[in-house]
Design an enzyme around this catalytic site. Structure first.
Site, PDB file in Angstrom:
ATOM      1  N   ASP A   1       0.812  -1.219   0.000  1.00 55.87           N
ATOM      2  CA  ASP A   1       0.000   0.000   0.000  1.00 55.87           C
ATOM      3  C   ASP A   1       0.847   1.271   0.000  1.00 55.87           C
ATOM      4  OD1 ASP A   1      -2.213  -1.705   0.160  1.00 55.87           O
ATOM      5  OD2 ASP A   1      -2.103  -1.735   2.349  1.00 55.87           O
TER       6      ASP A   1
ATOM      7  N   HIS B   1      -4.873  -1.644  -5.542  1.00 60.90           N
ATOM      8  CA  HIS B   1      -4.104  -0.501  -6.026  1.00 60.90           C
ATOM      9  C   HIS B   1      -5.055   0.626  -6.429  1.00 60.90           C
ATOM     10  CE1 HIS B   1      -0.652  -3.450  -7.216  1.00 60.90           C
ATOM     11  NE2 HIS B   1      -0.918  -3.437  -5.929  1.00 60.90           N
TER      12      HIS B   1
HETATM   13  P1  GDP Z   1      -0.718   0.314  -3.548  1.00 59.21           P
HETATM   14  O1  GDP Z   1      -1.345  -0.942  -3.060  1.00 59.21           O
HETATM   15  O2  GDP Z   1       0.750   0.345  -3.317  1.00 59.21           O
HETATM   16  O3  GDP Z   1      -1.069   0.649  -4.972  1.00 59.21           O
HETATM   17  O4  GDP Z   1      -1.337   1.485  -2.645  1.00 59.21           O
HETATM   18  P2  GDP Z   1      -2.875   1.646  -2.176  1.00 59.21           P
HETATM   19  O5  GDP Z   1      -3.664   2.156  -3.317  1.00 59.21           O
HETATM   20  O6  GDP Z   1      -3.337   0.421  -1.491  1.00 59.21           O
HETATM   21  O7  GDP Z   1      -2.720   2.716  -1.035  1.00 59.21           O
HETATM   22  C1  GDP Z   1      -2.158   3.969  -1.258  1.00 59.21           C
HETATM   23  C2  GDP Z   1      -3.184   5.044  -0.887  1.00 59.21           C
HETATM   24  O8  GDP Z   1      -2.539   6.291  -0.785  1.00 59.21           O
HETATM   25  C3  GDP Z   1      -4.263   5.244  -1.940  1.00 59.21           C
HETATM   26  O9  GDP Z   1      -5.443   5.621  -1.311  1.00 59.21           O
HETATM   27  C4  GDP Z   1      -3.724   6.388  -2.790  1.00 59.21           C
HETATM   28  O10 GDP Z   1      -4.740   7.123  -3.448  1.00 59.21           O
HETATM   29  C5  GDP Z   1      -3.051   7.206  -1.746  1.00 59.21           C
HETATM   30  N1  GDP Z   1      -1.886   7.984  -2.192  1.00 59.21           N
HETATM   31  C6  GDP Z   1      -0.881   7.594  -3.023  1.00 59.21           C
HETATM   32  N2  GDP Z   1       0.065   8.546  -3.087  1.00 59.21           N
HETATM   33  C7  GDP Z   1      -0.346   9.546  -2.277  1.00 59.21           C
HETATM   34  C8  GDP Z   1       0.236  10.803  -1.893  1.00 59.21           C
HETATM   35  O11 GDP Z   1       1.326  11.164  -2.303  1.00 59.21           O
HETATM   36  N3  GDP Z   1      -0.492  11.565  -1.013  1.00 59.21           N
HETATM   37  C9  GDP Z   1      -1.698  11.170  -0.516  1.00 59.21           C
HETATM   38  N4  GDP Z   1      -2.324  11.967   0.336  1.00 59.21           N
HETATM   39  N5  GDP Z   1      -2.256  10.000  -0.859  1.00 59.21           N
HETATM   40  C10 GDP Z   1      -1.583   9.210  -1.720  1.00 59.21           C
HETATM   41  P1  IMO Z   2      -0.854  -4.191  -2.258  1.00 61.33           P
HETATM   42  O1  IMO Z   2      -0.463  -4.715  -3.628  1.00 61.33           O
HETATM   43  C1  IMO Z   2      -0.958  -4.734   2.087  1.00 61.33           C
HETATM   44  C2  IMO Z   2      -0.863  -8.859   3.560  1.00 61.33           C
HETATM   45  C3  IMO Z   2      -2.161  -9.259   4.248  1.00 61.33           C
HETATM   46  C4  IMO Z   2      -1.634 -10.281   5.247  1.00 61.33           C
HETATM   47  C5  IMO Z   2      -0.517 -10.976   4.470  1.00 61.33           C
HETATM   48  C6  IMO Z   2      -0.937 -12.294   3.822  1.00 61.33           C
HETATM   49  O2  IMO Z   2      -2.134  -3.485  -2.229  1.00 61.33           O
HETATM   50  O3  IMO Z   2       0.276  -3.445  -1.629  1.00 61.33           O
HETATM   51  P2  IMO Z   2      -2.513 -12.915   1.763  1.00 61.33           P
HETATM   52  O4  IMO Z   2      -3.968 -12.660   1.553  1.00 61.33           O
HETATM   53  O5  IMO Z   2      -1.638 -12.360   0.699  1.00 61.33           O
HETATM   54  O6  IMO Z   2      -2.210 -14.357   2.034  1.00 61.33           O
HETATM   55  O7  IMO Z   2      -2.174 -12.140   3.139  1.00 61.33           O
HETATM   56  O8  IMO Z   2      -0.128 -10.059   3.454  1.00 61.33           O
HETATM   57  N1  IMO Z   2      -1.035  -8.311   2.203  1.00 61.33           N
HETATM   58  C7  IMO Z   2      -1.032  -7.008   1.917  1.00 61.33           C
HETATM   59  N2  IMO Z   2      -0.942  -5.930   2.715  1.00 61.33           N
HETATM   60  N3  IMO Z   2      -1.027  -4.564   0.749  1.00 61.33           N
HETATM   61  C8  IMO Z   2      -1.099  -5.644  -0.065  1.00 61.33           C
HETATM   62  O9  IMO Z   2      -1.075  -5.547  -1.417  1.00 61.33           O
HETATM   63  C9  IMO Z   2      -1.134  -6.928   0.514  1.00 61.33           C
HETATM   64  N4  IMO Z   2      -1.207  -8.172   0.004  1.00 61.33           N
HETATM   65  C10 IMO Z   2      -1.137  -9.005   1.052  1.00 61.33           C
HETATM   66  O10 IMO Z   2      -2.759  -8.158   4.885  1.00 61.33           O
HETATM   67  O11 IMO Z   2      -1.045  -9.625   6.336  1.00 61.33           O
HETATM   68 MG    MG Z   3      -2.822  -1.624  -1.757  1.00 59.83          MG
END
Ligand code: GDP
Ligand code: IMO
Ligand code: MG
Length: 458
Positions: free
Chosen positions: A44, A72
């Site tokens: 994340d 994502h």
């Molecule tokens: P990913 O799994 O790595 O693609 O990330 P996620 O989408 O799960 O979580 C990142 C969160 O942070 C999302 O809600 C994005 O919209 C938000 N985000 C990403 N970059 C920024 C930033 O620079 N500032 C803020 N405020 N939010 C961001």
């Molecule tokens: P993105 O791509 C955050 C974590 C789960 C759990 C562990 C194992 O959005 O960054 P699983 O279901 O994969 O067997 O869970 O891994 N986990 C993540 N945490 N972002 C993710 O993906 C994750 N994918 C798996 O929360 O602790």
């Molecule tokens: Mg994510």
């Protein structure tokens, strides 16, 4: 002749043979190189946003591992999209999205995701998606088993992993135990597929007697999914080979999950079940190492983690709560609150040791705007002594004492900053410190959710 290692030296090995007689040797052109985006913490970090930024110019955007455990987020023109199995590049109508052999695919999940985005206006996604015939399938019962395993862990150890319950662990287990079923099996002889499916169900039922599966209903649904999927399926290895060796193409790989969740390098056993580090790009797409170009690591300006497991810089206090609420730190896939803490440079450096980042994208700097002071974890100590490595053993990781550097907060809204000079000096210091400590240049700094909120440094 001395040995040389640079990719350039492999480019044209057409050379005369020794011994006088000229002899043509085959050329070994390296071909195009793939740009890779990987999570450098516990997930994340904002990978979706970085991929979206690069995908506007990409010809092919690929997923190489994981499944719909990933979530994502991409924000374009005020509209928010969340992608789980689809590469975030699917938003770009000019590029092809590829789901590689290393990904595990839950077909109902894939089509639900596609249909949901179609309703949001993302038309024609299925015409732009290619699925590798070698990818393994996550069945509904894998997801049920994921839940049963969590209950069992809780009962046996008093704690579970906190998985996303998307069936990822059980599906990769089937793959490793060679009883898994792949896309090519589903599209082949359905009678044969049905027999193997029944055997697989039987295998799981003997391990989990509580597991009930309506086999005929599942097979009926799978047959329907097969026909919907068929037009998208290709030999992924050959598709990638052609993309690498045909006309110049921009190939982008979107990592899912992150380094500290990697099955080999992460905080085992509190990890996911795939390689989320750079090796997973080669094995999950059939890309030779020489065709890996830039490897960008994505790191938040602080740290978050979803699920269970050690988290040395976690802040179970007002700071952690502030990061959680200001950062809207809620899991995209499960809706769980993310645990929050200070930036831990020990883990980002560890991720760099494994991935060899060419540059870093530092996201969510804006979330720190209101803090009086900001801490950064720079080293771990055990029994009062600094340790140079990242501990493999979770009991040890729970015991480390974190050494922090403290920075004054900039107490200024950075969300409107669009270039380096727009950032307050104290924020610039923070960024420079991180860059120097990891030893990798920071190429982007994120100050907001949307595409334009990314300061490009070079
Ligand atoms: P990913 O799994 O790595 O693609 O990330 P996620 O989408 O799960 O979580 C990142 C969160 O942070 C999302 O809600 C994005 O919209 C938000 N985000 C990403 N970059 C920024 C930033 O620079 N500032 C803020 N405020 N939010 C961001
Ligand atoms: P993105 O791509 C955050 C974590 C789960 C759990 C562990 C194992 O959005 O960054 P699983 O279901 O994969 O067997 O869970 O891994 N986990 C993540 N945490 N972002 C993710 O993906 C994750 N994918 C798996 O929360 O602790
Ligand atoms: Mg994510």
């Amino acid at each position: 002749m001395s040995h040389t290692w640079s990719a350039k030296d492999h480019k044209n090995t057409s050379q005369p043979a020794t011994g006088g007689q000229a002899q043509k040797r085959p050329r070994n052109d390296v071909g195009n190189k793939a740009t890779v985006v990987l999570g450098a913490q516990w997930g994340d970090e904002g990978k979706g946003k970085v991929v979206d930024l690069l995908a506007t110019e990409a010809d092919v955007v690929c997923r190489c591992q994981g499944g719909n455990n990933a979530g994502h987020t991409v924000v374009v023109d005020g509209k928010e999209y969340d992608f789980h199995l689809l590469p975030s590049g699917i938003i770009n109508t000019k590029s092809i999205s590829l789901i590689g052999n290393g990904v595990v695919i839950h077909l109902p999940g894939l089509f639900e995701e596609g249909d949901k985005n179609d309703k949001k206006g993302l038309k024609g996604w299925d015409k732009r998606l290619i699925v590798s015939d070698r990818a393994h399938i996550v069945f509904d019962f894998h997801q049920v088993v994921d839940g049963l395993q969590e209950t069992e862990r809780q009962a046996q150890d008093g704690k579970n992993i906190g998985t996303t319950k998307k069936g990822i662990g059980p599906a990769y287990s089937s793959k490793a135990s060679r009883t898994g079923l792949r896309v090519c099996d589903l599209l082949g002889d359905f009678k044969d597929f049905s027999t193997r499916f029944k055997n697989l169900v039987h295998q799981y039922q003997s391990m989990y007697p509580a597991l009930t599966v309506d086999v005929e209903d599942q097979l009926k649904k799978l047959k329907e999914y097969a026909e919907r999927l068929r037009p998208m399926v290709r030999d992924g290895v050959y598709y990638m080979y052609e993309a690498l060796h045909g006309a110049p193409k921009k190939i982008l790989v979107e990592g899912a999950n992150a380094a500290l969740l990697d099955i080999d390098f992460g905080t085992y056993p509190f990890v996911t079940s795939s390689n989320c580090t750079v090796g997973g790009v080669c094995t999950g797409l059939g890309i030779p190492p020489l065709n890996i170009g830039d490897v960008y690591g994505v790191a938040k300006a602080y740290t978050t983690r979803v699920g269970i497991g050690a988290f040395p810089t976690e802040q179970l206090n007002a700071v952690g709560e502030l990061l959680q609420t200001r950062g809207h730190e809620v899991g995209v896939t499960t809706g769980r609150k993310r645990r929050c803490g200070w930036l831990d440079l020990v883990i980002v450096r560890y991720a760099h040791m494994i991935n060899g980042f060419t540059a870093i994208a530092l996201t969510k700097l804006d979330i720190l705007d209101v803090l009086d002071e900001i801490k950064v974890g720079v080293a771990y100590k055990l029994n009062g002594k600094r340790i140079p490595h990242f501990p493999a053993n979770m009991d040890v990781l729970h015991k480390v004492e974190v050494e922090y550097e403290t920075f004054p907060g900039w107490k200024t809204d950075t969300s409107a900053a669009r270039k380096w000079n727009d950032l307050p000096a104290k924020a610039q210091n923070y960024i420079r410190f991180i860059e120097n400590h990891i030893g990798v240049p920071i190429k982007w700094v994120g100050v907001g959710k949307s595409r334009e909120c990314m300061i490009q440094m070079f």
